[in-house]
Design an enzyme around this catalytic site. Structure first.
Site, PDB file in Angstrom:
ATOM      1  CD  GLU A 154      15.808  -4.234  23.587  1.00 45.17           C
ATOM      2  OE1 GLU A 154      16.152  -4.802  24.626  1.00 45.17           O
ATOM      3  OE2 GLU A 154      14.784  -3.384  23.692  1.00 45.17           O
ATOM      4  CG  ASP A 173      17.044  -1.558  20.497  1.00 42.60           C
ATOM      5  OD1 ASP A 173      17.436  -0.925  21.323  1.00 42.60           O
ATOM      6  OD2 ASP A 173      15.795  -1.051  19.297  1.00 42.60           O
TER       7      ASP A 173
END
Ligand SMILES: [Mg+2]
Length: 320
Positions: A233, A189
């Site tokens: 993301e 992440d």
């Protein structure tokens, strides 16, 4: 040609840049094969030939041609039987088959099409019509292949998308059960990415994700490693035949690789530069467990990495 009909017999060359279509021609009479080969000589296609059904099946498995021109009456395996076997194999069933045969009854044609053939051409055939049909079917096959490929890729980064990842994970899990080797999964992440977008704009955010992916691609050297965009993301890497220690080392390299880019991120609480948090899980695939469990584990460790301050890798060994 009758009534001045002009069929488009322009070369097949520009159909799919970078790829030459392959056609397998199957007929038990060599002279028939010669005629077909002769007629496609000036086209930019690769021709494979088989004189009987068994050889045809072998060549289809080995080469996955884009089209099969298949005779029906052959000693041994008939064209019907070859068609049935190919259509019953999920890996090969999408390959279009055209019967080319002297069997010109309507019932024969209906039967051939009912087996899954895309077209049926009777001998003697008109060369321009045969060429036009081959061309049309090849064009369709190329477009279908392209669509299938695009459906698996993430538009922004060009790496496999979530859907493709789900398939790959299941496939690798099954392979892990067969080969008895551990398998790892890395979940990544980008830290405070919402802040990054808010600060630098979504355009810059997109560029940033592309850069992160290119760092990962450079560092993931093994062809078996599958990097995919999990969403937003978040990224995942499937590492087949990889134990916990190896996976941890790879994950750490990915984390450092991004940090070393020194991408300014003034609104991150983790670091003054763009960083990533990583959860790293390893399991021995078995039929008693499911690949989803590996994903859950990696997700759990990623959560832990974020909780502990981000810009770090957490794996099982690091959990108290
Ligand atoms: Mg024959």
């Amino acid at each position: 040609m009758a009534r001045g009909v002009e069929l488009n017999t322009e070369s097949l060359k520009n159909m799919m840049p970078g790829r030459t279509p392959t056609v397998l021609v199957v007929d038990d009479i060599p002279e028939n094969l010669d005629i077909l080969i002769e007629n496609f000589r000036d086209e930019d296609i690769e021709i494979l030939v088989a004189l009987h059904g068994k050889d045809a099946l072998r060549l289809v498995k080995e080469h996955k041609p884009d089209l099969v021109l298949l005779d029906i009456m052959m000693p041994g395996l008939s064209g019907y039987e070859v068609c049935k076997q190919l259509k019953a194999n999920p890996e090969l069933s999408d390959i279009p088959i055209i019967f080319i045969t002297a069997m010109d009854e309507m019932d024969d044609e209906a039967f051939g099409l009912s087996l899954g053939a895309i077209d049926y051409i009777t001998k003697p055939f008109s060369v321009p019509i045969l060429k036009a049909r081959v061309r049309n079917h090849l064009e369709l096959k190329m477009k279908t292949d392209l669509l299938a490929k695009l459906a698996c890729l993430d538009g922004l980064t060009g790496i496999p998308n979530r859907r493709h990842f789900d398939e790959m994970l299941k496939k690798e899990w099954s392979r892990g059960i067969r080969n008895g080797k551990p398998m790892s999964l890395i979940m990544i992440d980008v830290d405070y990415f919402k802040n990054y977008n808010d600060t630098y704009g979504h355009g810059q955010g997109d560029v940033c994700l592309q850069k992160v992916v290119s760092v990962f691609q450079t560092l993931l050297k093994r062809s078996s490693d599958v990097l995919a965009r999990y969403g937003g993301e978040e990224f995942v890497v499937v590492l087949p035949e990889t134990n916990g220690e190896q996976a941890l080392s790879i994950a750490e390299q990915l984390r450092i690789g991004v940090a070393e880019q020194d991408i300014l991120h003034s609104h991150s609480d983790a670091a003054p530069y763009l960083s990533v948090s990583i959860g790293c899980a390893t399991m021995q695939p078995s039929s008693e467990s499911e690949s989803a469990h590996l994903l859950e584990l990696a997700d759990k460790y990623l959560y832990e990495a974020k909780k502990q301050g981000r810009n770090r890798v957490i794996s099982e060994s690091a959990i108290p």
